[in-house]
Design an enzyme around this catalytic site. Structure first.
Site, short mmCIF file in Angstrom:
data_model
loop_
_atom_site.label_atom_id
_atom_site.label_comp_id
_atom_site.label_asym_id
_atom_site.label_seq_id
_atom_site.Cartn_x
_atom_site.Cartn_y
_atom_site.Cartn_z
N GLY A 88 -15.86 3.62 -2.07
CA GLY A 88 -17.30 3.42 -1.93
C GLY A 88 -18.12 4.68 -2.05
CD GLU A 102 -15.63 2.73 -6.64
OE1 GLU A 102 -16.53 1.86 -6.67
OE2 GLU A 102 -14.45 2.49 -6.31
CG ASP A 132 -2.14 -0.82 1.11
OD1 ASP A 132 -2.13 -1.73 0.28
OD2 ASP A 132 -3.10 -0.57 1.85
CG HIS A 156 -9.46 5.23 -1.91
ND1 HIS A 156 -9.27 4.09 -2.66
CD2 HIS A 156 -10.13 4.84 -0.80
CE1 HIS A 156 -9.80 3.06 -2.02
NE2 HIS A 156 -10.33 3.49 -0.89
CB ILE A 157 -14.05 9.40 -0.92
CG1 ILE A 157 -13.21 10.48 -1.60
CG2 ILE A 157 -14.72 9.98 0.32
CD1 ILE A 157 -14.04 11.58 -2.23
CG MET A 167 -19.98 9.59 4.15
SD MET A 167 -20.34 10.98 5.28
CE MET A 167 -20.94 12.22 4.12
#
Length: 397
Positions: free
Chosen positions: A331, A334, A148, A208-209, A284
């Site tokens: 997630g 997108e 990573d 990247h959320i 969210m």
């Protein structure tokens, strides 16, 4: 060529088996609740149907053995023998300063990953357990480690160093490492493919959320800065992590609450972020639902969440001396068009305009910027497993 990708967590193993020639997924699923009561393997059949197989899975070796048994079984298998698997690629969370790219795993690599356990005590041990399991169960099969942190090893020192005594860096390697590197690398490359643009000539900000979240600045194909730090706590407001915080607050809370390091770590990692500010959920989607009925804490949480992302986009536009492509993944990135809209609102001055109708598309590769937008805005569903498989294929070649 067939490549098995393993992602071993503390109590889980996710897997995908790829046919690299056909660029297809032959098998996928995961083992859950390793070492706990009620452990099981969930797999997805080619028709999309989910199957749950219960079993007593006490440790990672048993979990890997279970996976290998299923993918070679008569009922659920896709291969006849383990000899059909040409290599195994592993997600390894932390490579420290020891790894700046993916590597073929040997005894020396295992030793270096072990030396990085202090930097990721919850993640590197299960990653190693997966490697050990394959060594035992498939001893002649090559293995590859994909880190990573590796993508971010190109950051300049002024971006990764903290304003602490330099001796602490020398003694304990305290610095910014960043995470989600495999995801940021995949989606930034894929965005350029979608746009028919050269990856090595773009200024890209990748968001990247998800439950975990980070923003990365990519210039000419390399990471130059990223929002997560020595640990994944730094940066954005996340599902349960606090993100950027005045370090003095931590000692203040410890004194006021009369708690130690373990308790304060739990607060900032497990009880903060979206969950902490809203008091509702770390998800969210549930925050969006609460906003619909006028919940003030939910509205505040959404405001904090998007404001912090906008701040990083602004900062990284400066670091990159401009921006050509903005990428959303993860997630939330997108699937939640309202969050994307809120982030992009007000960024017209740096050339970001999104098409409202196109932005409503969820979970698909989509260019959501308007035709006259100076900056291309792209949604790319991440595929870290495929990136790991590609790296594995490349190293074997």
């Amino acid at each position: 060529m067939k490549i098995l990708v393993l992602n071993c967590g503390s109590s889980s193993i996710k897997y995908k088996l790829f046919d690299m020639k056909a660029k297809s997924i032959l098998a996928q699923g995961g083992v859950e609740k390793i070492g706990l009561t009620g452990s099981f393997l969930k797999l997805t059949l080619p028709n999309g149907k989910k199957v749950i197989l219960e079993g007593e899975i006490l440790e990672h070796r048993t979990g890997v053995e279970y996976i290998l048994g299923v993918i070679t079984s008569e009922k659920y298998g896709c291969i006849r023998s383990l000899s059909e698997i040409d290599a195994v690629g592993h997600r390894v969370v932390h490579g420290g300063e020891k790894f700046n790219s993916s590597v073929l795993i040997d005894d020396e690599v295992i030793r270096k990953i072990t030396e990085c356990i202090d930097l990721a005590p919850l993640h590197n041990p299960p990653n190693l357990n997966g490697i050990y399991a394959v060594v035992e169960l498939m001893p002649s099969t090559p293995q590859v480690g994909v880190f990573d942190t590796a993508f971010h090893q190109t950051m300049p020192d002024f971006a990764y160093m903290y304003g602490l005594p330099y001796s602490l860096y020398e003694k304990y390697a305290i610095r910014r490492y960043g995470f989600h590197g495999t995801s940021h690398r995949y989606v930034s490359k894929r965005a350029c493919e979608m746009l028919y643009m050269s990856y090595e000539r773009q200024r890209i900000i990748s968001c990247h959320i998800g439950n975990g979240a980070s923003v990365t600045a990519i210039k000419n194909g390399i990471s130059v800065d990223t929002s997560m730090g020595m640990t994944p706590v730094e940066g954005l407001l996340m599902g349960t992590r606090c993100g950027d915080i005045d370090a003095g607050i931590l000692t203040y809370i410890m004194e006021k609450e009369n708690i130690g390091t373990s308790a304060i770590s739990t607060i900032i990692n497990k009880c903060s972020g979206v969950l902490g500010t809203s008091g509702i959920s770390s998800d969210m989607r549930e925050i969006d639902d609460a906003i619909e009925i006028g919940n003030k804490k939910a509205i505040l949480t959404s405001d904090i969440y998007t404001y912090k992302i906008k701040k990083y986009i602004g900062a990284y536009t400066v670091a990159l001396e401009g921006i050509d492509i903005l990428v959303f993944t993860g997630g939330v990135g997108e699937n939640q068009f309202r969050i994307r809209q809120k982030i992009c609102d007000g960024l017209e001055f740096i050339g970001i305009k999104i098409d409202e109708a196109t932005n409503h598309i969820r979970g698909k590769e989509t260019i959501i910027s308007t035709t006259d937008s100076k900056v291309k805005v792209v949604v790319v569903p991440t595929d870290e497993e495929f990136m790991i498989a590609l790296d594995t294929l490349s190293l074997l070649s």
